[in-house]
Design a protein around this motif. Structure first.
Motif, short mmCIF file in Angstrom:
data_model
loop_
_atom_site.label_atom_id
_atom_site.label_comp_id
_atom_site.label_asym_id
_atom_site.label_seq_id
_atom_site.Cartn_x
_atom_site.Cartn_y
_atom_site.Cartn_z
N PHE A 127 38.74 -66.02 35.15
CA PHE A 127 38.17 -67.38 34.90
C PHE A 127 39.76 -67.95 34.47
O PHE A 127 40.37 -67.75 33.57
CB PHE A 127 37.34 -67.05 33.64
N VAL A 128 39.28 -69.22 34.47
CA VAL A 128 40.18 -70.44 34.29
C VAL A 128 39.44 -71.54 33.58
O VAL A 128 38.28 -72.24 34.05
CB VAL A 128 41.19 -71.84 35.62
N PHE A 129 39.89 -71.81 32.41
CA PHE A 129 39.18 -72.74 31.35
C PHE A 129 40.03 -73.77 31.37
O PHE A 129 41.54 -73.37 31.12
CB PHE A 129 39.73 -72.53 30.03
N LYS A 130 39.76 -75.35 31.20
CA LYS A 130 40.29 -76.50 31.85
C LYS A 130 39.32 -77.21 30.63
O LYS A 130 38.62 -77.45 30.94
CB LYS A 130 40.94 -76.80 32.75
N LYS A 131 41.00 -78.14 30.22
CA LYS A 131 40.31 -79.30 29.35
C LYS A 131 40.97 -80.30 29.22
O LYS A 131 42.42 -79.72 29.05
CB LYS A 131 39.73 -78.46 27.72
N GLU A 132 40.68 -81.13 30.33
CA GLU A 132 41.37 -82.69 30.32
C GLU A 132 42.45 -81.98 31.03
O GLU A 132 42.38 -80.80 32.33
CB GLU A 132 42.02 -83.40 28.83
N ALA A 192 35.66 -69.39 38.56
CA ALA A 192 35.57 -68.23 38.96
C ALA A 192 37.58 -67.89 39.66
O ALA A 192 37.49 -68.66 40.65
CB ALA A 192 34.59 -68.03 39.21
N THR A 193 37.51 -67.23 39.27
CA THR A 193 39.10 -66.54 39.97
C THR A 193 38.72 -65.14 40.89
O THR A 193 37.78 -64.34 40.44
CB THR A 193 40.24 -66.83 39.16
N LYS A 194 39.74 -65.04 41.86
CA LYS A 194 39.36 -63.46 42.77
C LYS A 194 40.23 -62.37 41.67
O LYS A 194 41.08 -62.99 40.95
CB LYS A 194 39.87 -64.14 44.29
N GLY A 195 39.82 -61.46 41.89
CA GLY A 195 41.16 -60.20 41.39
C GLY A 195 40.43 -59.81 42.81
O GLY A 195 40.01 -59.26 42.93
N GLN A 196 41.50 -58.52 42.22
CA GLN A 196 41.69 -56.72 42.91
C GLN A 196 41.78 -56.22 41.87
O GLN A 196 43.07 -55.00 41.45
CB GLN A 196 42.43 -56.99 44.33
N HIS A 197 40.96 -54.98 41.87
CA HIS A 197 41.26 -54.13 40.62
C HIS A 197 41.42 -52.56 41.47
O HIS A 197 40.67 -52.08 41.27
CB HIS A 197 39.15 -53.83 39.93
N GLY A 198 42.56 -52.54 42.04
CA GLY A 198 42.91 -51.60 42.81
C GLY A 198 43.39 -51.92 44.14
O GLY A 198 42.93 -52.47 44.33
#
Length: 255
Positions: free
Chosen positions: A144-149, A124-130
């Motif tokens: 989100f970051v999705f990582k495979k290998e 999960a990553t941070k965000g600022q919606h305004g």
């Protein structure tokens, strides 16, 4: 990894045959009505999905998991709640998990920091919606970051460019970054998602990453369209690694 933009922020990410549907807005054109806190009389979404209802139902049968960044209706609408099977795995933050459970979904995986699922690492990553009071009103959002290998894709979600986005890039070193463009703005306040200037900044900060721009021409408070953003990409010499996706377009992510 393959990526397909359905519409707005609704993305299909395929990782080694696993289908991840991100932020499903599945209603027909106009089904959400007018956008609040704007002067626009247009009914949202402004466009239909790039396939008919029968094709949509077929596609939903092949989805393995849903990822939801936040609960604004252009990311999680009533039609998604109606159509999706209530036992389908859903990945989300603990901020919204109770609400999704109240809607009848029974297989919810919350991500506070990191989750391992089917050999995919999901962060999960941070965000600022305004900014300011508008930003506060928009509530907590994440990406989100999705990582495979050694392959990774960062879906930033509904956020402006700010220091924490740079920190997420430093932390995860994604080869692909998907941003919400369009400079969506209400009747008061600053943009609540990335402007073309923000997109240029993210490209400059991550010079080795490929950047994909979404969230365009589907909701009425977006101020920058595909043509405008493409012009800014071209002006800044970024056309070889920053791409504006069309609805329905499918691409193979480079690594």
């Amino acid at each position: 990894m393959k990526l397909q933009l359905w519409r707005n922020a609704t993305l299909l990410l395929n990782i080694d045959g696993i289908s991840i549907l991100v932020d499903p807005m599945l209603g027909e054109k106009g089904s959400m009505g007018k956008m609040p806190m704007t002067d626009s009389e247009l009914l949202n979404p402004l466009t239909d999905l790039p396939f008919n209802k029968e094709e949509l139902n077929k596609r939903l049968e092949g989805i393995d998991v849903i990822a939801v960044t936040h609960l604004h209706p252009d990311h999680w609408d009533s039609e998604a709640v109606r159509l999706l099977g209530k036992n389908i795995p859903i990945i989300c933050s603990d901020v919204i998990s109770d609400h999704i459970a109240e809607q009848g979904f029974t297989n919810i995986m919350t991500v506070k920091d990191q989750l391992q699922w089917k050999n995919i690492t999901i962060s999960a990553t941070k965000g600022q919606h305004g900014t300011g009071k508008i930003g506060e009103k928009m509530g907590i959002v994440n990406g989100f970051v999705f990582k495979k290998e050694n392959q990774s894709v960062y879906i930033a979600g509904d956020t402006i460019w700010y220091d924490d986005i740079a920190e997420e890039i430093d932390r995860h070193q994604p080869q692909n970054i998907i941003v919400a463009g369009g400079a969506a703005t209400f009747s008061v306040g600053d943009p609540i998602i990335m402007t073309s200037e923000d997109i240029v900044k993210i490209c400059e900060y991550a010079p080795k990453a490929t950047v994909w721009v979404t969230h365009l021409e589907a909701v009425s408070h977006c101020r920058e369209d595909r043509k405008f953003i493409q012009g800014k990409i071209n002006e800044n010499g970024l056309s070889e690694r920053c791409f504006v996706l069309d609805d329905g377009e499918e691409v193979e992510l480079p690594f």
